[in-house]
Design an enzyme around this catalytic site. Structure first.
Site, PDB file in Angstrom:
ATOM      1  N   ASP A 109       0.848  -1.196   0.000  1.00 26.17           N
ATOM      2  CA  ASP A 109       0.000   0.000   0.000  1.00 26.17           C
ATOM      3  C   ASP A 109       0.884   1.247   0.000  1.00 26.17           C
ATOM      4  O   ASP A 109       1.648   1.467   0.941  1.00 26.17           O
ATOM      5  CB  ASP A 109      -0.884  -0.014   1.264  1.00 26.17           C
ATOM      6  CG  ASP A 109      -2.253   0.584   1.003  1.00 26.17           C
ATOM      7  OD1 ASP A 109      -3.260  -0.007   1.438  1.00 26.17           O
ATOM      8  OD2 ASP A 109      -2.297   1.648   0.334  1.00 26.17           O
ATOM      9  N   ASP A 116      -2.883   4.807  -2.259  1.00 24.99           N
ATOM     10  CA  ASP A 116      -3.848   5.399  -1.337  1.00 24.99           C
ATOM     11  C   ASP A 116      -4.212   6.831  -1.756  1.00 24.99           C
ATOM     12  O   ASP A 116      -3.322   7.641  -2.005  1.00 24.99           O
ATOM     13  CB  ASP A 116      -3.195   5.434   0.058  1.00 24.99           C
ATOM     14  CG  ASP A 116      -4.164   5.784   1.158  1.00 24.99           C
ATOM     15  OD1 ASP A 116      -5.112   5.007   1.356  1.00 24.99           O
ATOM     16  OD2 ASP A 116      -3.970   6.820   1.801  1.00 24.99           O
ATOM     17  N   GLU A 140      -6.536   4.054  -5.755  1.00 27.05           N
ATOM     18  CA  GLU A 140      -7.774   4.225  -4.998  1.00 27.05           C
ATOM     19  C   GLU A 140      -8.432   5.482  -5.546  1.00 27.05           C
ATOM     20  O   GLU A 140      -7.956   6.589  -5.305  1.00 27.05           O
ATOM     21  CB  GLU A 140      -7.501   4.399  -3.500  1.00 27.05           C
ATOM     22  CG  GLU A 140      -8.800   4.548  -2.728  1.00 27.05           C
ATOM     23  CD  GLU A 140      -8.629   4.991  -1.283  1.00 27.05           C
ATOM     24  OE1 GLU A 140      -7.602   5.601  -0.970  1.00 27.05           O
ATOM     25  OE2 GLU A 140      -9.517   4.716  -0.475  1.00 27.05           O
ATOM     26  N   HIS A 176     -11.291  -2.594   3.484  1.00 36.44           N
ATOM     27  CA  HIS A 176     -11.144  -2.240   4.906  1.00 36.44           C
ATOM     28  C   HIS A 176     -11.834  -0.926   5.249  1.00 36.44           C
ATOM     29  O   HIS A 176     -11.836  -0.508   6.412  1.00 36.44           O
ATOM     30  CB  HIS A 176      -9.656  -2.143   5.229  1.00 36.44           C
ATOM     31  CG  HIS A 176      -8.998  -1.026   4.511  1.00 36.44           C
ATOM     32  ND1 HIS A 176      -8.857  -0.988   3.125  1.00 36.44           N
ATOM     33  CD2 HIS A 176      -8.480   0.133   4.947  1.00 36.44           C
ATOM     34  CE1 HIS A 176      -8.277   0.132   2.774  1.00 36.44           C
ATOM     35  NE2 HIS A 176      -8.030   0.837   3.851  1.00 36.44           N
ATOM     36  N   ASP A 177     -12.381  -0.261   4.223  1.00 35.87           N
ATOM     37  CA  ASP A 177     -13.050   1.036   4.453  1.00 35.87           C
ATOM     38  C   ASP A 177     -14.557   0.943   4.373  1.00 35.87           C
ATOM     39  O   ASP A 177     -15.241   1.964   4.434  1.00 35.87           O
ATOM     40  CB  ASP A 177     -12.591   2.056   3.393  1.00 35.87           C
ATOM     41  CG  ASP A 177     -11.190   2.568   3.641  1.00 35.87           C
ATOM     42  OD1 ASP A 177     -10.532   2.981   2.662  1.00 35.87           O
ATOM     43  OD2 ASP A 177     -10.733   2.525   4.800  1.00 35.87           O
TER      44      ASP A 177
HETATM   45  O1  ISL Z   1     -14.084   7.905   4.910  1.00 39.49           O
HETATM   46  C1  ISL Z   1     -13.829   7.497   3.821  1.00 39.49           C
HETATM   47  C2  ISL Z   1     -14.585   8.055   2.654  1.00 39.49           C
HETATM   48  O2  ISL Z   1     -15.733   8.686   3.158  1.00 39.49           O
HETATM   49  C3  ISL Z   1     -12.873   6.370   3.678  1.00 39.49           C
HETATM   50  O3  ISL Z   1     -13.291   5.539   2.654  1.00 39.49           O
HETATM   51  C4  ISL Z   1     -11.436   6.802   3.472  1.00 39.49           C
HETATM   52  O4  ISL Z   1     -11.065   7.802   4.337  1.00 39.49           O
HETATM   53  C5  ISL Z   1     -11.146   7.326   2.064  1.00 39.49           C
HETATM   54  O5  ISL Z   1     -11.766   6.502   1.152  1.00 39.49           O
HETATM   55  C6  ISL Z   1      -9.623   7.262   1.792  1.00 39.49           C
HETATM   56  O6  ISL Z   1      -9.174   5.946   2.092  1.00 39.49           O
HETATM   57  C7  ISL Z   1      -7.766   5.740   2.212  1.00 39.49           C
HETATM   58  O7  ISL Z   1      -7.108   6.816   2.860  1.00 39.49           O
HETATM   59  C8  ISL Z   1      -7.322   7.030   4.253  1.00 39.49           C
HETATM   60  C9  ISL Z   1      -7.399   5.756   5.105  1.00 39.49           C
HETATM   61  O8  ISL Z   1      -8.049   6.059   6.330  1.00 39.49           O
HETATM   62  C10 ISL Z   1      -8.183   4.673   4.387  1.00 39.49           C
HETATM   63  O9  ISL Z   1      -8.153   3.470   5.166  1.00 39.49           O
HETATM   64  C11 ISL Z   1      -7.552   4.455   3.038  1.00 39.49           C
HETATM   65  O10 ISL Z   1      -8.171   3.369   2.337  1.00 39.49           O
HETATM   66  C12 ISL Z   1      -6.170   7.878   4.733  1.00 39.49           C
HETATM   67  O11 ISL Z   1      -4.961   7.238   4.367  1.00 39.49           O
END
Ligand code: ISL
Ligand code: CA
Length: 555
Positions: A94, A195, A254, A331-332
């Site tokens: 990641d 990310d 992402e 995981h989100d």
């Molecule tokens: O709250 C969200 C969208 O409303 C989450 O899906 C997330 O914060 C966002 O999609 C970004 O995700 C990624 O970056 C974040 C981390 O908390 C998430 O786990 C990661 O997948 C910050 O690194």
């Protein structure tokens, strides 16, 4: 290559604990490689494993070239990578480079003085007579700016204050990131999940320094930070400097804040940016106010329309074709079985139906750990049982110390539907204490109480189990090219409960018909053909609750 493959996402903290401290680790994953190879997945995506204070469970990195001590040593990583490759699988890590941890040495230096060589690795601004430099908000509640006493300026953090945004306008910072990427690729890592990659470039005002407030009507809409003015310049530079030199490198963006119409700017075959991207059009909305005012769940026609739109737009426009990473869980998001299935009444049927629909779509699928056994959302009975910084920050923002009981229970009820923690409860390996996740006395996050009924050991020996259906379906998919490259067409887009679609490659036509409901369909859907695979033992011409079938049509 990646179009035939299937990704399996591991959240290392919750996958398997080998040393009994209640926290998942790399040796724990090592011990499960045969399980993963036997399941039949191809690419493992590990959520962050690097040095981190875990403000956001590893998405706040304090050393990009060291392994988080709780997860093990670099030697453990080297063993794991070797073990993955020996089994013919690949491993992607990641890449979290929109921000670092505030405990990273770069930030520790940057905050020391305005003329420190690392100052511009981050984004500092004066208040200019205001409360903060502008009205930007954080994903995790509160302003996106935190004041630093020592130098009297604010620094930007679109996430938590322990996650300061890196300044991608700074070429020196970018070169540091590219060097770090080469470090992992030279170790043999097979690629990166990137990310919040659309956020690297921030929108500046005309003076190139100020950041404009949210425009009227979009206050707090964080997707506005995606697709900034230089994002494609940066990604094309990253490709030139790093990715192009590793032709087998897998890249998954992402795509938070990226619309279907914008996708090919990132993944168009001639864009030389990323290989694939995943979108958020079916993700559970989780902005702060959603913890008291949850968005209604998608209807099936809405979900089908999202899949059809993304499939179609990747084939259209000047930069087509593009490619996407498709998923139902990560995981989100809460567990897909609890969103669109019926785990109480039709656990096997609805879990296997969702597997069938996802794995027969066009795109490179990601499976999320535990979905292969039909793990579900977990009952969280108080705010103290949650771990996620996003939940806790929303609670503090919305439910202060004197909030009435009604509001507290409203928040908890909603968090029990939308919180990210549902996907982070320990993997359920067996009916042993703590679901066999650890031999220790406790776990870092609550174990779902249903682990005695839903676990790997119980299903492995049962021919009619979710995991064995996944194994069969993964083998079927691997040997069915029409599912890799074939076109996609939704045959009943408006049907409220049936998802019926066609995959076509030359003369080959496959039909997938799925009854995404607990009610038997009245009458036939008219979809007939030889049944290749189904989650019911036999097939008649109605569709029973959560029945899914893959048919071959011989024209
Ligand atoms: O709250 C969200 C969208 O409303 C989450 O899906 C997330 O914060 C966002 O999609 C970004 O995700 C990624 O970056 C974040 C981390 O908390 C998430 O786990 C990661 O997948 C910050 O690194
Ligand atoms: Ca451990």
């Amino acid at each position: 290559m990646h179009k035939q493959q299937v990704i399996y996402q591991i959240y290392p903290r919750s996958f398997a604990d080998a040393n009994g401290d209640g926290i998942g680790d790399l040796p724990g994953i090592m011990g499960k490689l045969d399980y993963l190879a036997d399941l039949g997945v191809d690419i493992l995506w590990l959520s962050p494993i690097f040095q981190s204070p875990n403000a956001d469970n590893g998405y706040d990195i304090s050393d990009y070239e060291a392994i988080m001590p709780e997860f093990g040593l670099m030697a453990d990583f080297d063993d794991l990578l070797k073990g993955v490759h020996e089994r013919g699988m690949r491993l992607i890590v990641d890449l979290v480079v929109n921000h670092s941890s505030d405990e990273h040495r770069w930030f520790q230096e940057s905050r020391k003085s305005k003329d420190n060589p690392y100052r511009d690795y981050y984004i500092w601004r004066g208040a200019n007579g205001r409360k903060e430099p502008n009205n930007w908000q954080s994903f995790f509640s509160g302003p996106a700016w935190t004041f630093d006493e020592l130098t009297g300026e604010y620094y930007l953090h679109l996430f938590a204050e322990k996650q300061p945004d890196l300044n991608w306008e700074n070429p020196a910072l970018r070169q540091e990131i590219y060097r770090m990427m080469r470090f992992w690729l030279d170790k043999g890592v097979d690629g990166f999940r990137m990310d919040v990659i659309p956020f690297l470039s921030k929108e500046h005002g005309n003076d190139g320094r100020t950041f404009p407030d949210y425009p009227d009507g979009r206050y707090g809409d964080l997707t506005i930070h995606a697709n900034g003015p230089r994002i494609h310049e940066f990604l094309q530079e990253m490709n030139r400097e790093v990715l192009a030199h590793y032709p087998n490198c897998i890249t998954v963006g992402e795509g938070f804040g990226v619309s279907a119409e914008q996708a090919n700017l990132y993944v168009g075959v001639n864009r030389h940016e990323l290989q694939m991207i995943y979108h958020f059009d079916h993700a559970v909305p989780r902005e702060e106010h959603r913890f008291l005012d949850p968005a209604p769940e998608l209807t099936l026609p809405e979900l089908k329309a999202i899949f059809a739109k993304w499939d179609r737009t990747l084939d259209e426009g000047p930069d087509a074709p593009g490619w996407q990473n498709i998923y139902f869980g990560n995981h989100d998001n809460p567990r897909v079985l609890s969103r669109f299935g019926d785990p109480e009444r039709y656990h096997y049927e609805s879990a296997t139906l969702l597997a069938t629909v996802l794995l027969c779509q066009r795109g490179t699928p990601s499976l999320y750990q535990g979905d292969e056994i039909g793990m579900t959302n977990c009952p969280f009975n108080s705010i103290h049982e949650f771990d996620d910084i996003q939940v806790k920050r929303a609670w503090n923002a919305l439910i202060g110390p004197d909030a009435d009981v009604e509001k507290q229970s409203q928040f908890l009820q909603t968090a029990n539907r939308i919180a990210r923690d549902h996907a982070r409860t320990p993997m359920q390996w067996s009916h042993a204490p703590n679901a066999g996740f650890t031999n220790g006395p406790r776990t870092w996050l609550k174990v779902n109480p249903n682990y005695r009924d839903i676990n790997v050991a119980k299903q492995k020996t049962d021919p009619r189990s979710v995991i064995n259906y996944y194994r069969n379906l993964l083998q079927f998919r691997k040997h069915t090219p029409v599912l890799h490259e074939g076109t996609y067409r939704d045959l009943l887009p408006e049907h409220p409960t049936v998802w019926a679609f066609e995959r076509r490659l030359g003369e080959k036509i496959l039909l997938v018909v799925a009854n995404v409901s607990g009610q038997e369909t009245n009458g036939s859907t008219g979809m007939t053909g030889e049944v290749l695979l189904s989650n019911y033992a036999d097939a008649d011409n109605t569709l029973r609750p959560f029945e899914a079938r893959i048919l071959i049509i011989r024209e």
